[in-house]
Design a protein around this motif. Sequence first.
Motif, short mmCIF file in Angstrom:
data_model
loop_
_atom_site.label_atom_id
_atom_site.label_comp_id
_atom_site.label_asym_id
_atom_site.label_seq_id
_atom_site.Cartn_x
_atom_site.Cartn_y
_atom_site.Cartn_z
N GLY A 1 0.79 -1.23 0.00
CA GLY A 1 0.00 0.00 0.00
C GLY A 1 0.82 1.27 0.00
O GLY A 1 0.27 2.36 0.04
N ASP A 2 2.13 1.16 -0.03
CA ASP A 2 2.96 2.36 -0.04
C ASP A 2 3.89 2.33 -1.24
O ASP A 2 4.01 1.31 -1.93
N TRP A 3 4.53 3.45 -1.50
CA TRP A 3 5.60 3.47 -2.50
C TRP A 3 6.66 4.45 -2.05
O TRP A 3 6.55 5.06 -0.99
N ILE B 1 16.41 9.43 -19.70
CA ILE B 1 16.90 10.37 -18.67
C ILE B 1 16.62 9.78 -17.29
O ILE B 1 15.70 8.99 -17.12
N ILE B 2 17.44 10.18 -16.32
CA ILE B 2 17.26 9.65 -14.97
C ILE B 2 16.44 10.64 -14.16
O ILE B 2 16.90 11.72 -13.82
N SER B 3 15.19 10.27 -13.95
CA SER B 3 14.21 11.17 -13.35
C SER B 3 13.56 10.47 -12.17
O SER B 3 13.47 9.25 -12.15
N SER B 4 13.09 11.24 -11.21
CA SER B 4 12.46 10.62 -10.05
C SER B 4 11.00 10.26 -10.36
O SER B 4 10.28 11.03 -11.00
N PHE B 5 10.62 9.06 -9.91
CA PHE B 5 9.27 8.52 -10.12
C PHE B 5 8.77 7.89 -8.82
O PHE B 5 9.58 7.49 -7.97
N PRO B 6 7.46 7.69 -8.73
CA PRO B 6 6.94 6.84 -7.66
C PRO B 6 7.23 5.38 -8.03
O PRO B 6 6.91 4.96 -9.14
N VAL B 7 7.84 4.63 -7.13
CA VAL B 7 8.15 3.24 -7.44
C VAL B 7 7.78 2.33 -6.26
O VAL B 7 7.86 2.73 -5.10
N THR B 8 7.40 1.11 -6.61
CA THR B 8 7.32 0.05 -5.62
C THR B 8 8.52 -0.87 -5.84
O THR B 8 9.04 -0.94 -6.96
N TYR C 1 12.64 -2.72 -8.85
CA TYR C 1 11.63 -1.69 -8.68
C TYR C 1 10.75 -1.59 -9.92
O TYR C 1 11.15 -1.97 -11.01
N GLU C 2 9.55 -1.06 -9.72
CA GLU C 2 8.63 -0.81 -10.83
C GLU C 2 7.99 0.54 -10.64
O GLU C 2 7.62 0.90 -9.51
#
Length: 328
Positions: A260-262, A279-286, A292-293
């Motif tokens: 339930g979190d990321w 490019i290396i960018s920040s994303f929400p990942v699990t 990671y996804e």
Amino acid sequence: TRTPVNVTVTGAAGQIGYALLFRIASGHLLGADVPVKLRLLEIPQGMKAAEGTAMELDDCAFPLLKGIDIFDDPNKGFEGANVALLVGARPRTKGMERGDLLSANGGIFKPQGAAINAHAADDIKVLVVGNPANTNALIAQAAAPDVPAERFTAMTRLDHNRAISQLAAKTGAAVSDIKRLTIWGNHSATQYPDIFHAEIAGKNAAEVVSDEQWLADTFIPTVAKRGAAIIEARGASSAASAANAAIDHVHTWVNGTAAGDWTSMGIPSDGSYGVPEGIISSFPVTTKDGKYEIVQGLDINEFSRARIDASVAELVEERDAVRELGLI
Ligand code: NAX
């Protein structure tokens, strides 16, 4: 008994290194049952101080610490590395243009990427902390064609943790009640801390806050400029909190996100959310089982879209600049 995990730390004699190494050696990076061997990489001028830090690590008699070696040659420093924390970087000094900064760091991260390519273990995971972290990670990744690109990541976890703390202070919630916060884009002043999908004790954070002016004029700039505020107050840049975030980043990557979190990680874009591939960018990942996804399917409103696009545009400019310099 488990084989020790080899952890290489660059910039080991620096202030983040000093806050980081003891926590790695005490089991906070990988787990309380995982033995580690430290490989400290410094430049020749940093070797003596690194040796001093190694003496103190010895003096802690950490049960999990199975060895410390110190190098000033990246080819040796990354030999057999399973985890690499690239902390040492060239800071921006007075009168330095962006091109100068990028090429000075290219001189560090390109050879380090090549050394990782040639000498690290097959399961190597890389976290770049040294700034400009996202683009330094891109330079290292481009120099390591035999390593899967997704193993190169950049740290936005400090921004993520700062945002959680600010949101907790604003709402009176406990930090542990805040989930699903996202940092998008670059680890720079353009980063976008997104609370529209975040939850506070199960309720939508943007609805709990319900104050777009606070969001735009207080929250986002406070998170984005927190590094400068720390320098102003402490007379030195964030070190313990940066080390803590590096520990969190790798621990989450290896051991997984809670149900339930990321979390937020700077990773090579696969084109999700309109962020240009590569490019290396920040994303929400699990994360799960060391992989990671990107969290998919989030609805991005206009407020968020404009801010993600602005930070991504900066990353594209940095990518184009290092391409022109022949660094990638
Ligand atoms: P320090 O200047 O205290 O330490 C850096 C160390 O790196 C020095 O000991 C230096 O000798 C060493 N070094 C330089 N070039 C090297 C090379 N080629 N190989 C190995 N070691 C090398 O800096 P510190 O405060 O520890 O910060 C380190 C980096 O983290 C900086 O680039 C800083 O901007 C960056 N940060 C990144 C953050 C993030 O969230 N991504 C937050 C904290 C921090 O500002």
